[in-house]
Motif scaffolding. Sequence first.
Motif, PDB file in Angstrom:
ATOM      1  N   ARG A 171     -54.728   5.077  -9.283  1.00 48.99           N
ATOM      2  CA  ARG A 171     -56.206   5.655  -8.704  1.00 48.99           C
ATOM      3  C   ARG A 171     -56.150   5.044  -7.251  1.00 48.99           C
ATOM      4  O   ARG A 171     -56.508   5.847  -6.428  1.00 48.99           O
ATOM      5  CB  ARG A 171     -57.353   4.880  -9.448  1.00 48.99           C
TER       6      ARG A 171
ATOM      7  N   ASP B 260     -50.915  11.839 -10.353  1.00 47.26           N
ATOM      8  CA  ASP B 260     -51.400  10.604 -10.877  1.00 47.26           C
ATOM      9  C   ASP B 260     -50.969  10.208 -12.417  1.00 47.26           C
ATOM     10  O   ASP B 260     -50.663  11.278 -13.101  1.00 47.26           O
ATOM     11  CB  ASP B 260     -53.046  10.633 -10.839  1.00 47.26           C
TER      12      ASP B 260
ATOM     13  N   VAL C 170     -51.434   8.664 -15.746  1.00 47.32           N
ATOM     14  CA  VAL C 170     -52.826   8.665 -16.490  1.00 47.32           C
ATOM     15  C   VAL C 170     -52.275   8.363 -18.031  1.00 47.32           C
ATOM     16  O   VAL C 170     -51.540   8.794 -18.555  1.00 47.32           O
ATOM     17  CB  VAL C 170     -53.902   9.864 -16.381  1.00 47.32           C
ATOM     18  N   VAL C 171     -53.523   7.908 -18.870  1.00 47.38           N
ATOM     19  CA  VAL C 171     -53.281   7.704 -20.184  1.00 47.38           C
ATOM     20  C   VAL C 171     -54.631   8.472 -20.715  1.00 47.38           C
ATOM     21  O   VAL C 171     -55.788   7.919 -20.826  1.00 47.38           O
ATOM     22  CB  VAL C 171     -53.281   6.263 -20.749  1.00 47.38           C
TER      23      VAL C 171
ATOM     24  N   SER D 275     -45.233   3.368 -11.488  1.00 49.08           N
ATOM     25  CA  SER D 275     -45.072   3.168 -13.108  1.00 49.08           C
ATOM     26  C   SER D 275     -43.665   3.699 -13.552  1.00 49.08           C
ATOM     27  O   SER D 275     -43.369   2.955 -14.601  1.00 49.08           O
ATOM     28  CB  SER D 275     -46.161   4.089 -13.670  1.00 49.08           C
TER      29      SER D 275
ATOM     30  N   TRP E 169     -49.485   8.899 -22.517  1.00 47.48           N
ATOM     31  CA  TRP E 169     -49.051   8.419 -21.076  1.00 47.48           C
ATOM     32  C   TRP E 169     -48.332   9.781 -20.564  1.00 47.48           C
ATOM     33  O   TRP E 169     -47.224  10.360 -21.122  1.00 47.48           O
ATOM     34  CB  TRP E 169     -48.029   7.502 -21.115  1.00 47.48           C
TER      35      TRP E 169
ATOM     36  N   PRO F  58     -63.781   8.683 -20.905  1.00 51.18           N
ATOM     37  CA  PRO F  58     -63.154   7.613 -20.339  1.00 51.18           C
ATOM     38  C   PRO F  58     -61.580   8.136 -20.395  1.00 51.18           C
ATOM     39  O   PRO F  58     -61.030   8.431 -21.553  1.00 51.18           O
ATOM     40  CB  PRO F  58     -63.426   6.482 -21.026  1.00 51.18           C
ATOM     41  N   PHE F  59     -60.808   7.771 -19.562  1.00 49.20           N
ATOM     42  CA  PHE F  59     -59.306   7.602 -19.462  1.00 49.20           C
ATOM     43  C   PHE F  59     -58.913   6.608 -18.332  1.00 49.20           C
ATOM     44  O   PHE F  59     -59.601   5.963 -17.790  1.00 49.20           O
ATOM     45  CB  PHE F  59     -58.883   9.019 -19.015  1.00 49.20           C
ATOM     46  N   GLN F  60     -57.592   6.321 -18.549  1.00 47.56           N
ATOM     47  CA  GLN F  60     -56.908   5.368 -17.802  1.00 47.56           C
ATOM     48  C   GLN F  60     -56.147   5.932 -16.376  1.00 47.56           C
ATOM     49  O   GLN F  60     -55.544   6.928 -16.902  1.00 47.56           O
ATOM     50  CB  GLN F  60     -55.848   4.631 -18.514  1.00 47.56           C
ATOM     51  N   ASN F  61     -56.567   5.609 -15.589  1.00 48.31           N
ATOM     52  CA  ASN F  61     -55.603   6.283 -14.277  1.00 48.31           C
ATOM     53  C   ASN F  61     -54.884   5.068 -13.561  1.00 48.31           C
ATOM     54  O   ASN F  61     -55.579   4.064 -12.847  1.00 48.31           O
ATOM     55  CB  ASN F  61     -56.718   6.992 -13.043  1.00 48.31           C
ATOM     56  N   TRP F  62     -53.532   5.108 -13.685  1.00 49.36           N
ATOM     57  CA  TRP F  62     -52.926   3.692 -13.212  1.00 49.36           C
ATOM     58  C   TRP F  62     -52.707   3.909 -11.751  1.00 49.36           C
ATOM     59  O   TRP F  62     -51.995   2.866 -10.968  1.00 49.36           O
ATOM     60  CB  TRP F  62     -51.689   3.856 -14.003  1.00 49.36           C
TER      61      TRP F  62
END
Length: 355
Positions: free
Chosen positions: A250, A204, A206-207, A314, A212, A244-248
């Motif tokens: 998902r 995955d 993620v950020v 990405s 990144w 919380p985190f970013q999953n580009w």
Amino acid sequence: MKNFSPETIKIALTTISFVGLLVIIYFIYRRVYVLLKRWVLKTPGKLDDFMLDLFKIPILWVLYWILIKIYSYVFLSELTFYSALQHISTLLLIFTFTWVAIKFVSLWIYFLQSKLDIRNPDNLSARKSLTQLEIFRKVAKTIIIIFAISISLLTFEQVRNIGVSLLTSAGIVGIIIGFAAQKTIGMILAGLQIAITQPIRIDDVVVVEGEWGRIEEITLTYVVVKIWDERRLVLPINWFLEHPFQNWTRTSSNILGTVFIYVDFNFPVESIRQVLPEMLKENPDWDGRVCNVQVTDVTQQYKEIRVLLSSSDSSKNWNLRVKIREQIIDYINAHHPDTFAKIRIQNFGGKSFEG
């Protein structure tokens, strides 16, 4: 020979013959392994290659255990330390079956993983399965090892007696162990929760912590994120349930990216809309889904142009944005060089200056 007892001579002869048989068995096994290796290399699949390498040492270990069992029973059964040899043999058998069981788990996981195509750009389903397999493989190995250690301890009479006496204080011991292992157990349960709910999966994008990267490894207690510059960010696994985190990636690997350009008010935005399709047509990182140009903000000095672009993943989108940004800047320099964003300063005499 007068200085040696018959028992000593028997042990010496048995040891020499035993070592000799160990060497003979090793060379015979080595020869058979080489022949099997040549045969499996000719087969189309890789499962038999993996199986042969996986069980290379455990099979030899089983053969050695059988030899030890036979020798101790036939030649050493009348000796005083025969019971100790039998106990050691039992422990070796337990650890041998543990080793083989762990290898079977690895073989089963490898067989399931071989059916997954992780290299496919749209690999969401494969990554979900891969994440579950990796975590459950570690869980299975942990359970097998704990089970083997428990059985091994039960072979000692003293441990069994101690265990019976400890039953009366099991409640207190359980509370103490519970408090001591609370954090570890919490992380293991978090690992199982991630395997089932899958907020993150292997590979995955993620950020996390402002970095990144891609999920490189998921264990029962920690997660390794491979940062874009080859660094590794190691986080406790419960971090992904508490922060919380970013999953580009998902729901899919497809992604939208933006390029922002800041230009003067007299720049014709329509000119970018006309040349952008030609730029994208020559770029293999664009998947053809989205190509959009809009003015998204205006300040006293400039207007902001947002170029929205799509890619299949990405990494491609990053390369696409970098390339298109360069091409747009070169286009403005070549056709509208006086339209980049400027800072206007007006003095008290009413004259204005641009810089």
